[in-house]
Enzyme design. Sequence first.
Site, mmCIF file in Angstrom:
data_model
loop_
_atom_site.group_PDB
_atom_site.id
_atom_site.type_symbol
_atom_site.label_atom_id
_atom_site.label_comp_id
_atom_site.label_asym_id
_atom_site.label_seq_id
_atom_site.Cartn_x
_atom_site.Cartn_y
_atom_site.Cartn_z
ATOM 1 N N GLN A 19 6.950 -38.701 -10.195
ATOM 2 C CA GLN A 19 6.121 -39.728 -11.187
ATOM 3 C C GLN A 19 4.498 -38.865 -11.081
ATOM 4 O O GLN A 19 4.265 -38.535 -10.202
ATOM 5 C CB GLN A 19 5.997 -40.811 -10.794
ATOM 6 C CG GLN A 19 4.750 -41.334 -10.158
ATOM 7 C CD GLN A 19 4.875 -41.238 -8.636
ATOM 8 O OE1 GLN A 19 5.784 -40.431 -8.246
ATOM 9 N NE2 GLN A 19 4.238 -41.943 -7.775
ATOM 10 N N HIS A 63 4.464 -52.320 -4.868
ATOM 11 C CA HIS A 63 4.704 -51.157 -5.927
ATOM 12 C C HIS A 63 5.035 -49.731 -5.294
ATOM 13 O O HIS A 63 6.117 -49.298 -5.748
ATOM 14 C CB HIS A 63 3.387 -51.099 -7.018
ATOM 15 C CG HIS A 63 3.563 -49.739 -7.772
ATOM 16 N ND1 HIS A 63 4.318 -50.020 -9.021
ATOM 17 C CD2 HIS A 63 3.143 -48.575 -7.718
ATOM 18 C CE1 HIS A 63 4.190 -48.723 -9.699
ATOM 19 N NE2 HIS A 63 3.552 -48.040 -8.963
ATOM 20 N N ARG A 110 0.021 -34.348 -5.552
ATOM 21 C CA ARG A 110 -0.081 -35.194 -6.438
ATOM 22 C C ARG A 110 -0.880 -35.052 -7.851
ATOM 23 O O ARG A 110 -0.797 -35.435 -8.721
ATOM 24 C CB ARG A 110 -0.288 -36.743 -5.851
ATOM 25 C CG ARG A 110 0.666 -37.165 -4.889
ATOM 26 C CD ARG A 110 2.042 -37.644 -5.791
ATOM 27 N NE ARG A 110 1.765 -38.502 -6.817
ATOM 28 C CZ ARG A 110 1.643 -39.896 -6.406
ATOM 29 N NH1 ARG A 110 2.039 -40.185 -5.024
ATOM 30 N NH2 ARG A 110 1.353 -40.797 -7.183
ATOM 31 N N TYR A 162 5.385 -42.877 -21.350
ATOM 32 C CA TYR A 162 4.899 -44.185 -21.889
ATOM 33 C C TYR A 162 3.516 -44.415 -21.437
ATOM 34 O O TYR A 162 2.928 -44.077 -20.391
ATOM 35 C CB TYR A 162 5.704 -45.256 -21.695
ATOM 36 C CG TYR A 162 6.118 -45.579 -20.025
ATOM 37 C CD1 TYR A 162 7.068 -44.792 -19.669
ATOM 38 C CD2 TYR A 162 5.430 -46.471 -19.410
ATOM 39 C CE1 TYR A 162 7.498 -45.233 -18.242
ATOM 40 C CE2 TYR A 162 5.811 -47.031 -18.282
ATOM 41 C CZ TYR A 162 6.738 -46.262 -17.728
ATOM 42 O OH TYR A 162 7.065 -46.563 -16.403
ATOM 43 N N PRO A 163 2.604 -45.093 -22.235
ATOM 44 C CA PRO A 163 1.187 -45.356 -21.803
ATOM 45 C C PRO A 163 1.259 -46.868 -21.485
ATOM 46 O O PRO A 163 2.077 -47.539 -21.669
ATOM 47 C CB PRO A 163 0.469 -45.402 -23.089
ATOM 48 C CG PRO A 163 1.395 -45.608 -24.214
ATOM 49 C CD PRO A 163 2.737 -44.964 -23.722
ATOM 50 N N MET A 164 0.377 -47.431 -20.632
ATOM 51 C CA MET A 164 0.430 -48.644 -20.151
ATOM 52 C C MET A 164 -0.974 -49.330 -19.680
ATOM 53 O O MET A 164 -1.818 -48.318 -19.614
ATOM 54 C CB MET A 164 1.543 -49.101 -19.083
ATOM 55 C CG MET A 164 1.101 -48.270 -17.828
ATOM 56 S SD MET A 164 2.180 -48.813 -16.431
ATOM 57 C CE MET A 164 1.781 -50.441 -15.892
ATOM 58 N N ASP A 165 -1.083 -50.540 -19.871
ATOM 59 C CA ASP A 165 -2.123 -51.257 -19.483
ATOM 60 C C ASP A 165 -2.036 -52.134 -18.431
ATOM 61 O O ASP A 165 -0.936 -52.670 -18.235
ATOM 62 C CB ASP A 165 -2.682 -52.292 -20.828
ATOM 63 C CG ASP A 165 -3.484 -51.400 -21.756
ATOM 64 O OD1 ASP A 165 -3.729 -50.256 -21.566
ATOM 65 O OD2 ASP A 165 -3.724 -51.860 -22.890
HETATM 66 O O1 76R Z 1 0.506 -42.692 -5.273
HETATM 67 C C1 76R Z 1 0.974 -42.993 -4.491
HETATM 68 O O2 76R Z 1 1.866 -42.710 -3.778
HETATM 69 C C2 76R Z 1 0.418 -44.061 -3.808
HETATM 70 C C3 76R Z 1 0.955 -45.386 -4.277
HETATM 71 C C4 76R Z 1 0.969 -45.607 -5.789
HETATM 72 C C5 76R Z 1 -0.303 -45.893 -6.405
HETATM 73 C C6 76R Z 1 -1.680 -45.981 -6.020
HETATM 74 C C7 76R Z 1 2.131 -45.475 -6.499
HETATM 75 C C8 76R Z 1 3.272 -45.285 -6.266
HETATM 76 N N1 76R Z 1 1.587 -45.814 -7.741
HETATM 77 C C9 76R Z 1 0.339 -46.071 -7.805
HETATM 78 C C10 76R Z 1 -0.500 -46.235 -9.056
HETATM 79 MN MN1 76R Z 1 2.742 -45.861 -9.415
HETATM 80 N N2 76R Z 1 4.020 -46.042 -11.261
HETATM 81 C C11 76R Z 1 3.686 -46.771 -12.207
HETATM 82 C C12 76R Z 1 5.103 -46.788 -13.097
HETATM 83 O O3 76R Z 1 6.927 -48.951 -15.437
HETATM 84 C C13 76R Z 1 6.252 -49.678 -14.545
HETATM 85 O O4 76R Z 1 6.271 -50.833 -14.440
HETATM 86 C C14 76R Z 1 4.810 -49.066 -14.083
HETATM 87 C C15 76R Z 1 4.900 -47.548 -14.482
HETATM 88 C C16 76R Z 1 6.012 -46.112 -12.400
HETATM 89 C C17 76R Z 1 7.402 -46.002 -12.953
HETATM 90 C C18 76R Z 1 5.313 -45.731 -11.113
HETATM 91 C C19 76R Z 1 5.918 -45.136 -10.201
HETATM 92 N N3 76R Z 1 1.154 -46.506 -10.686
HETATM 93 C C20 76R Z 1 -0.003 -46.720 -10.101
HETATM 94 C C21 76R Z 1 -1.018 -47.059 -11.088
HETATM 95 C C22 76R Z 1 -2.406 -47.236 -11.378
HETATM 96 C C23 76R Z 1 -2.738 -48.642 -10.858
HETATM 97 C C24 76R Z 1 -4.224 -48.931 -10.604
HETATM 98 O O5 76R Z 1 -4.784 -48.120 -10.202
HETATM 99 O O6 76R Z 1 -4.510 -49.998 -10.851
HETATM 100 C C25 76R Z 1 -0.119 -47.346 -12.407
HETATM 101 C C26 76R Z 1 -0.443 -47.992 -13.872
HETATM 102 C C27 76R Z 1 1.264 -46.999 -11.792
HETATM 103 C C28 76R Z 1 2.309 -47.159 -12.593
HETATM 104 N N4 76R Z 1 4.559 -45.482 -8.478
HETATM 105 C C29 76R Z 1 4.358 -44.936 -6.966
HETATM 106 C C30 76R Z 1 5.672 -44.877 -8.830
HETATM 107 C C31 76R Z 1 6.546 -44.455 -7.523
HETATM 108 C C32 76R Z 1 7.598 -43.783 -7.814
HETATM 109 C C33 76R Z 1 5.704 -44.461 -6.706
HETATM 110 C C34 76R Z 1 6.001 -43.805 -5.307
HETATM 111 C C35 76R Z 1 5.228 -42.534 -5.049
HETATM 112 C C36 76R Z 1 5.540 -41.823 -3.826
HETATM 113 O O7 76R Z 1 5.555 -42.331 -2.797
HETATM 114 O O8 76R Z 1 6.079 -40.849 -3.841
#
Ligand code: 76R
Length: 303
Positions: free
Chosen positions: A234, A221, A179, A194-197
Amino acid sequence: MVYRSLPTPLELTDTPMNQDLFPPLVLDGWFVLHQFFRVDPLAAEDEAHGGFQGRTESLVDFLSQWSEPSDSDPERGSRGWSGLYRIVGGETDYMLMHFRPSLEALGDAEREIRRSPAARDLIPTGDYVSVVELGLYAVTDALLEQAQEEGIKPGGPEWTARVEKVLEEELEKRYVQSRLFPLQPANMPYVCFYPMDKRRNPDQNWYTLPVRERADLMAVHGQTGRRYAGRISQIISGSVGLDDWEWAVTLFSHDPLTFKALVTEMRYDEVSSVYAEFGSFWVGHRIPTEGVLGEVAGGMDRE
Ligand code: 76R
């Protein structure tokens, strides 16, 4: 393990800060630069430096030098890689993505491209700087709960030792390494960026939610994301303090429609439906190094 930075919460804990507002522990991996370019429409008429094809060869050389390391290489974090993507739509023709172990090395990549003959034909249309990150919400929540039960003060020496140990254990995991130092899956040539907040509105503020609530929302999520295992890969890279948005999202897939499906599904998750703000989206596909000459230089001949 060498390639990580210390998590910020350690520095916040001696202040009388509400423990509920704890940021998650985060592991950082490669620095990332996303660069966007348009090809100068007059490039094919410029005969300098071997002509358009000759100049494009410098890009091929760069990409050959920075091909992906092997997934099993334990030292892969110390190198990095660069990839070229054709972007469809907008004023951008190509995205160059660079992963490097330091900000300096990222700057070197940028400079090498800028000084290469290929740069004569490439008009920058934007860029984005971030660091691959893995937010450890579940781990943070568990550590805080344990500390509370045992009367251990976050920030004290015992807390710090526990955090260190847990982070070391996380870093040993192959999954965590993959990762932090991500590669592009061979069967997923499509890219979406894409960037996000996360929102900071008076009534919708991610940063005032208690850590337990954020951990619960992130767990949901993660569940949504995991339903796309094998179809989406991702890369979440943090850019607070580095660029205009808080995170960059880079997705790879075997089918562009899967981006649409996953992003749609995530819009209904509370983390996104209530707390997320999005920037512009870019979509395209990887150009394998052996196809760059045909694609970049050849494409011009067709036009
Ligand atoms: O990373 C991990 O597997 C642990 C769980 C996880 C975290 C901590 C996780 C899983 N994400 C994490 C953090 Mn995510 N993610 C996004 C987007 O379009 C949107 O609505 C959001 C854009 C996608 C598509 C996505 C995909 N993730 C984050 C964070 C930081 C948040 C914070 O720290 O406050 C953001 C901004 C974010 C956004 N995420 C996953 C995915 C996918 C596919 C997973 C499952 C990963 C896996 O288990 O392999």
